[in-house]
Every structure is written in C-alpha cells, then in structure tokens.
Scaffold this motif. Structure first.
Motif, PDB file in Angstrom:
ATOM      1  N   ILE A 166      34.572  31.157  -6.402  1.00 53.11           N
ATOM      2  CA  ILE A 166      33.619  31.347  -7.498  1.00 53.11           C
ATOM      3  C   ILE A 166      33.923  30.398  -8.651  1.00 53.11           C
ATOM      4  CG2 ILE A 166      32.912  32.959  -9.313  1.00 53.11           C
ATOM      5  CD1 ILE A 166      33.039  35.191  -7.281  1.00 53.11           C
ATOM      6  N   GLU A 167      35.189  30.278  -9.017  1.00 55.54           N
ATOM      7  CA  GLU A 167      35.558  29.419 -10.139  1.00 55.54           C
ATOM      8  C   GLU A 167      35.270  27.947  -9.830  1.00 55.54           C
ATOM      9  OE1 GLU A 167      39.333  28.825 -13.207  1.00 55.54           O
ATOM     10  OE2 GLU A 167      39.623  29.846 -11.272  1.00 55.54           O
ATOM     11  N   THR A 168      35.578  27.533  -8.599  1.00 57.03           N
ATOM     12  CA  THR A 168      35.339  26.140  -8.217  1.00 57.03           C
ATOM     13  C   THR A 168      33.844  25.814  -8.218  1.00 57.03           C
ATOM     14  OG1 THR A 168      37.341  26.151  -6.848  1.00 57.03           O
ATOM     15  CG2 THR A 168      35.716  24.413  -6.443  1.00 57.03           C
ATOM     16  N   LEU A 169      33.048  26.691  -7.614  1.00 57.81           N
ATOM     17  CA  LEU A 169      31.610  26.458  -7.580  1.00 57.81           C
ATOM     18  C   LEU A 169      31.004  26.502  -8.979  1.00 57.81           C
ATOM     19  CD1 LEU A 169      30.558  28.561  -4.448  1.00 57.81           C
ATOM     20  CD2 LEU A 169      30.723  26.078  -4.635  1.00 57.81           C
ATOM     21  N   HIS A 170      31.524  27.380  -9.819  1.00 64.00           N
ATOM     22  CA  HIS A 170      31.008  27.520 -11.188  1.00 64.00           C
ATOM     23  C   HIS A 170      31.186  26.225 -11.975  1.00 64.00           C
ATOM     24  CE1 HIS A 170      30.343  29.254 -15.187  1.00 64.00           C
ATOM     25  NE2 HIS A 170      31.489  28.698 -15.547  1.00 64.00           N
ATOM     26  N   TYR A 171      32.400  25.715 -12.029  1.00 69.69           N
ATOM     27  CA  TYR A 171      32.666  24.526 -12.840  1.00 69.69           C
ATOM     28  C   TYR A 171      32.044  23.264 -12.225  1.00 69.69           C
ATOM     29  CZ  TYR A 171      35.838  27.221 -15.768  1.00 69.69           C
ATOM     30  OH  TYR A 171      36.363  28.145 -16.644  1.00 69.69           O
ATOM     31  N   SER A 172      32.026  23.181 -10.913  1.00 72.62           N
ATOM     32  CA  SER A 172      31.401  22.007 -10.292  1.00 72.62           C
ATOM     33  C   SER A 172      29.893  22.015 -10.505  1.00 72.62           C
ATOM     34  CB  SER A 172      31.733  21.963  -8.801  1.00 72.62           C
ATOM     35  OG  SER A 172      31.226  23.116  -8.134  1.00 72.62           O
ATOM     36  N   GLU A 173      29.272  23.205 -10.451  1.00 76.67           N
ATOM     37  CA  GLU A 173      27.827  23.291 -10.682  1.00 76.67           C
ATOM     38  C   GLU A 173      27.474  22.944 -12.122  1.00 76.67           C
ATOM     39  OE1 GLU A 173      24.170  25.407 -12.020  1.00 76.67           O
ATOM     40  OE2 GLU A 173      26.262  25.827 -12.550  1.00 76.67           O
TER      41      GLU A 173
END
Length: 344
Positions: free
Chosen positions: A288-295
């Motif tokens: 979730i954290e990775t997808l959040h910041y990359s998005e």
C-alpha cells in the motif's frame, strides 16, 4: 407616373434599411444585455466552504491537541483542491474576483505552513527535525504558489473564450461535470473520516496503526480524481490536440509527451484499482505504501510536464478559434472511460 414609382421604391428601400438597422441594434442590445456565463452565488459559497474544510480541521486539530481531527483534515485535502479548482472557473470572465480567490488560496497556504511548523517545533519538539520543519513547509508553499500562477494564467485565457464557447464550458464542464466529479471523492473521504472519528482520543501512532490502511488508498484514489478534474478543466481546453481517442488506443500518431503521460496514466489507474481492493482499516502494508507514493509521484509528474508544456513550450503557438468546443468534443470521446472510473 415614373416619378411616383421611383419615389415609392425609394421609400421601400429606406423602410427596409430602417428595419435592418433596428434589428441589428436590437440584436446588439440583446447581446450586451445577456449576462456573462457564471455559476450562481449559492454554488460558489458552497465551494468556498469546501475550500476551507481541510485547513480548518488541520489547524483546529493541531491547536486543541486532537490528532484525529488533523488527520481528518488531511483526508479532506483532495476535496478541498477540487473545490478550489471549480471555484476559480465559476466566473472566469470576472477579472475583479481574482484578488479574492488569490487571497483565499494564499490564506490556506500560509495557515498550512504555519500549522506544519507549529506541530513540528512546538508539539513534537524534536531538535533533529527543526531544519526539516522549516524547509519542508517553505518548499511546499513555493510549489503551491507556482501552481497558483498557472491556475490564474489558465483562468484568464479561459475567460477570453468566445461567449458561446465560454457558456458551454462553464455550464457543462464546470457545473455539471465538475460538481459531479466530487461525489466519489466525498464517498471515499467519508470512509477515512469514519475511521479517524472512531479513534478520536488516541495518539498519532495509534491512529495511524488503525487507519493508515484506509487513509493511504483513499488519498491516492482521490488525487487521481483531482488529476481527472485538472485535465478536464485546464489542460484540454488550453491545449486542444489534433489526435482522437482511436489514436490513443492504437498508441500511434501521438507525440512523445502524450505517450509518456499515457504510460503514467495507465500505471495510476492500475495502482489505484489495486489500492481500492486493499483498502481496509488497519496499518498500511508495504504494498500500500509503495503504490501510494509511486502513484502520487506519477500524478505530480504528469501535471508538471503539462504545466511546462502549456506555459512555456506552447506559449507562442496559435490557438484554435473554438478551444472550448474542441475540448468538449475531445472530452466527450473519453467520457465513458473516465466516468466509469469515477463511478468506481
């Protein structure tokens, strides 16, 4: 006999000229008396209140020492941005309203910057973060001012549209499509708000452990809707392109900038669909954290590329005569896909 006929014909010609002149004068007066395209005051008041939701909650929570209130304000940030984007275009041909809109935006920036410094320097009281507590708010404030510069320029250019084009843009794009795009943002924000209010008296760490699994996906999806709204209201009308939706599907006959943005846009959609499936109360996971910041990085990058392209690279390019109509046609060709994502 010839003289009376000539006199009669002359009178008929004069009568026709007088009728034509009176009709032209009446048409001119009707055009002058036609009110400029704008959204009514009650709707503008509603949007102005929406702009104030996030800063009021963030600052109020910081002052009274209620972290859950501040995090609720952070969850409302995408909705606040959308309300301001719409408020700017409620009456785009009214140049006198700019100073009030800029004052409202500047007040939100300054109050948010002061609140961030207050939380870091007074409430947290971490000496190691003193430098960060000053630099980060100032950097964010500078970025916000740069965004404001683009928005004001865009508002002025849109306000110079032809009367009928401006009317179609304000009534169709801003009011019906713009206000309609707020519905999914409000729904998703309510999910995070519910979680924060259930942990009203808890500390920051307890709240994050309980609500990050809902808050991170919610903000990511909502910022995607903010990107939709910016593209619909600002990017497409100011820079109508010659390609159609078929060219996008084929991924041919489009320039490198659009190909780059299309790849980022596809990643944003896929990552947010994944986040929507993973959204639940509890701590955030690594995925979730990775997808959040990359998005969020992709959203910022798309906007940055378009800002530079619209303001600098395309500054001297000749605009088409009917920009708003072209933007409306182009958006209608993509409205089914975007609308289905907003319904989701």
């Amino acid at each position: 006999a010839g003289a009376p006929k000539g006199l009669k014909a002359g009178r008929e010609v004069q009568h026709e000229d007088a009728e034509g002149a009176s009709k032209s004068l009446a048409a001119g007066q009707a055009q002058k008396e036609e009110p400029r395209p704008k959204i009514g005051t009650p709707w503008q008041i509603m949007l102005a209140l929406g702009v104030l939701i996030s800063p009021v909650l963030i600052e109020g929570g910081a002052v009274i020492g209620a972290p859950a209130i501040s995090w609720s304000g952070a969850a409302f940030l995408p909705l606040t941005l959308c309300c301001f984007l719409l408020l700017l275009l409620c009456d785009p041909s009214n140049k006198d309203a700019e100073k009030y809109l800029v004052s409202l935006y500047a007040l939100s920036i300054v109050s948010g910057m002061v609140t961030m410094m207050y939380v870091q320097l007074v409430l947290v009281q971490l000496k190691s973060s003193t430098f960060t507590a000053i630099i980060v708010p100032l950097a964010l404030a500078m970025c916000a001012l740069a965004v404001l510069y683009f928005l004001i320029l865009a508002r002025r250019k849109i306000g110079d549209f032809a009367r009928q084009d401006l009317k179609d843009f304000v009534y169709k794009q801003v009011f019906w499509n713009g206000l309609g795009s707020l519905t999914p943002i409000i729904y998703l924000t309510a999910e995070s708000l519910k979680c924060f209010l259930e942990h009203l008296g808890e500390s920051d760490l307890d709240i994050l452990d309980s609500c990050d699994g809902m808050y991170f996906p919610q903000t990511s999806i909502c910022f995607m809707f903010v990107l939709f709204l910016v593209a619909r209201l600002y990017f497409i009308p100011l820079d109508p392109s010659s390609f159609d939706s078929d060219a996008i599907v084929r991924f041919e006959d489009i320039d490198l900038k659009l190909k780059f943005q299309a790849v980022l846009f596809a990643y944003i959609i896929l990552s947010n669909l994944t986040l929507f499936a993973l959204m639940e109360n509890g701590p955030k996971t690594f995925v979730i954290e990775t997808l959040h910041y990359s998005e969020l990085s992709c959203v910022v990058l798309i906007m940055l590329v378009e800002f530079v392209s619209t303001l600098i690279l395309n500054a001297g390019r000749r605009r088409r005569e009917s920009q708003a109509a072209n933007a409306d046609n182009m958006f209608n060709s993509l409205s089914d896909n975007i609308g289905s994502l907003e319904i989701l």
